[in-house]
Motif scaffolding. Structure first.
Motif, PDB file in Angstrom:
ATOM      1  N   MET A   1       0.829  -1.193   0.000  1.00 38.26           N
ATOM      2  CA  MET A   1       0.000   0.000   0.000  1.00 38.26           C
ATOM      3  C   MET A   1       0.864   1.244   0.000  1.00 38.26           C
ATOM      4  O   MET A   1       1.963   1.246   0.534  1.00 38.26           O
ATOM      5  N   THR A   2       0.312   2.289  -0.560  1.00 34.19           N
ATOM      6  CA  THR A   2       0.906   3.609  -0.479  1.00 34.19           C
ATOM      7  C   THR A   2      -0.126   4.535   0.158  1.00 34.19           C
ATOM      8  O   THR A   2      -1.271   4.601  -0.291  1.00 34.19           O
ATOM      9  N   VAL A   3       0.282   5.221   1.232  1.00 35.30           N
ATOM     10  CA  VAL A   3      -0.606   6.094   1.999  1.00 35.30           C
ATOM     11  C   VAL A   3       0.052   7.452   2.153  1.00 35.30           C
ATOM     12  O   VAL A   3       1.256   7.539   2.410  1.00 35.30           O
ATOM     13  N   GLN A  62       6.347   9.329  -6.576  1.00 32.82           N
ATOM     14  CA  GLN A  62       6.777   8.985  -7.934  1.00 32.82           C
ATOM     15  C   GLN A  62       5.546   8.629  -8.756  1.00 32.82           C
ATOM     16  O   GLN A  62       4.602   9.385  -8.779  1.00 32.82           O
ATOM     17  N   GLU A  63       5.561   7.514  -9.419  1.00 26.72           N
ATOM     18  CA  GLU A  63       4.423   7.112 -10.244  1.00 26.72           C
ATOM     19  C   GLU A  63       3.557   6.046  -9.570  1.00 26.72           C
ATOM     20  O   GLU A  63       2.677   5.471 -10.208  1.00 26.72           O
ATOM     21  N   ARG A  64       3.823   5.785  -8.274  1.00 23.72           N
ATOM     22  CA  ARG A  64       3.068   4.746  -7.577  1.00 23.72           C
ATOM     23  C   ARG A  64       1.600   5.144  -7.433  1.00 23.72           C
ATOM     24  O   ARG A  64       1.301   6.285  -7.091  1.00 23.72           O
ATOM     25  N   PRO A  65       0.707   4.202  -7.618  1.00 18.37           N
ATOM     26  CA  PRO A  65      -0.689   4.495  -7.301  1.00 18.37           C
ATOM     27  C   PRO A  65      -0.856   4.581  -5.786  1.00 18.37           C
ATOM     28  O   PRO A  65      -0.288   3.779  -5.049  1.00 18.37           O
ATOM     29  N   VAL A  66      -1.601   5.555  -5.321  1.00 19.26           N
ATOM     30  CA  VAL A  66      -1.823   5.762  -3.888  1.00 19.26           C
ATOM     31  C   VAL A  66      -3.157   5.112  -3.525  1.00 19.26           C
ATOM     32  O   VAL A  66      -4.157   5.271  -4.224  1.00 19.26           O
ATOM     33  N   ALA A  95      -6.552  19.240  -0.527  1.00 14.32           N
ATOM     34  CA  ALA A  95      -6.356  17.823  -0.234  1.00 14.32           C
ATOM     35  C   ALA A  95      -7.147  16.951  -1.214  1.00 14.32           C
ATOM     36  O   ALA A  95      -6.631  15.946  -1.718  1.00 14.32           O
ATOM     37  N   LEU A  96      -8.382  17.331  -1.519  1.00 13.28           N
ATOM     38  CA  LEU A  96      -9.187  16.577  -2.477  1.00 13.28           C
ATOM     39  C   LEU A  96      -8.564  16.642  -3.866  1.00 13.28           C
ATOM     40  O   LEU A  96      -8.519  15.634  -4.577  1.00 13.28           O
ATOM     41  N   ASP A  97      -8.055  17.797  -4.229  1.00 10.26           N
ATOM     42  CA  ASP A  97      -7.397  17.938  -5.529  1.00 10.26           C
ATOM     43  C   ASP A  97      -6.203  16.986  -5.621  1.00 10.26           C
ATOM     44  O   ASP A  97      -6.021  16.299  -6.631  1.00 10.26           O
ATOM     45  N   MET A  98      -5.403  16.926  -4.561  1.00 13.48           N
ATOM     46  CA  MET A  98      -4.264  16.015  -4.568  1.00 13.48           C
ATOM     47  C   MET A  98      -4.738  14.566  -4.647  1.00 13.48           C
ATOM     48  O   MET A  98      -4.197  13.767  -5.405  1.00 13.48           O
ATOM     49  N   ALA A  99      -5.760  14.226  -3.855  1.00 14.02           N
ATOM     50  CA  ALA A  99      -6.282  12.856  -3.869  1.00 14.02           C
ATOM     51  C   ALA A  99      -6.713  12.462  -5.277  1.00 14.02           C
ATOM     52  O   ALA A  99      -6.411  11.363  -5.745  1.00 14.02           O
ATOM     53  N   ARG A 100      -7.376  13.367  -5.964  1.00 16.65           N
ATOM     54  CA  ARG A 100      -7.815  13.085  -7.338  1.00 16.65           C
ATOM     55  C   ARG A 100      -6.633  12.869  -8.283  1.00 16.65           C
ATOM     56  O   ARG A 100      -6.750  12.129  -9.249  1.00 16.65           O
ATOM     57  N   GLN A 101      -5.512  13.502  -7.986  1.00 15.65           N
ATOM     58  CA  GLN A 101      -4.332  13.359  -8.840  1.00 15.65           C
ATOM     59  C   GLN A 101      -3.585  12.050  -8.596  1.00 15.65           C
ATOM     60  O   GLN A 101      -2.987  11.509  -9.521  1.00 15.65           O
ATOM     61  N   VAL A 102      -3.602  11.552  -7.359  1.00 13.85           N
ATOM     62  CA  VAL A 102      -2.712  10.437  -7.018  1.00 13.85           C
ATOM     63  C   VAL A 102      -3.406   9.116  -6.705  1.00 13.85           C
ATOM     64  O   VAL A 102      -2.763   8.067  -6.761  1.00 13.85           O
ATOM     65  N   LEU A 103      -4.689   9.143  -6.361  1.00 19.83           N
ATOM     66  CA  LEU A 103      -5.358   7.909  -5.959  1.00 19.83           C
ATOM     67  C   LEU A 103      -5.506   6.933  -7.121  1.00 19.83           C
ATOM     68  O   LEU A 103      -5.798   7.323  -8.251  1.00 19.83           O
TER      69      LEU A 103
END
Length: 157
Positions: A1-3, A62-66, A95-103
């Motif tokens: 997992m990536t958190v 990096q490019e890991r899926p979160v 925070a939501l913007d970042m979540a949308r970019q990395v999740l």
């Protein structure tokens, strides 16, 4: 997992998530305040609203899926709702913007929100990005407090 844990100090969420992620996963914590070292947690100190701090977090991801983004960020409260609420909403929107970019698709987002102006449109934004959005008020929060947590499950990607 990536958190990713935003607004991590003093480290409670990071401690729990870090122990679950372990050395096989990646746990990234960030806060404007210092935080004691936690095993298997990469800590980035700085203001998340600054591009340089955001980029440091992205460099570790990096490019890991979160799989999970946690945001416990809150502004320093002045006690004046007309000042505090917009500052708080700005942080949760970032925070939501970042979540949308990395999740990764199916990922989760947990954020602390203060009910008030902007809360309903924010909840609608979360519903557009997640299959399920739950509202939770921890027992540790005072009954009259406007603090609540929103949990988005099943990121639509």
């Amino acid at each position: 997992m990536t958190v990713v844990d935003l607004g991590s100090a003093p480290g409670g969420w990071s401690q729990v998530a870090g122990s679950l992620v372990g050395s096989d996963g990646i746990m990234i914590a960030s806060d404007i305040l210092p935080m004691d070292s936690i095993p298997d947690v990469t800590f980035i100190q700085g203001d998340f609203t600054e591009e340089s701090v955001f980029e440091q977090i992205m460099d570790v991801i990096q490019e890991r899926p979160v799989d999970l983004v946690i945001s416990d960020m809150a502004p320093n409260m002045s006690g004046m709702r007309d000042v505090d609420q917009p500052k708080s909403m700005y942080l949760v929107e970032l925070a939501l913007d970042m979540a949308r970019q990395v999740l990764s698709p199916g990922g989760c987002f947990l954020t602390k929100v203060f009910q008030g102006e902007g809360f309903q449109p924010y909840m609608a934004e979360m519903r557009s990005s997640f299959n399920t959005v739950l509202t939770r008020k921890p027992s540790s929060s005072r009954a009259r407090s406007r603090e609540t947590y929103l949990l988005g499950k099943g990121f639509k990607g």
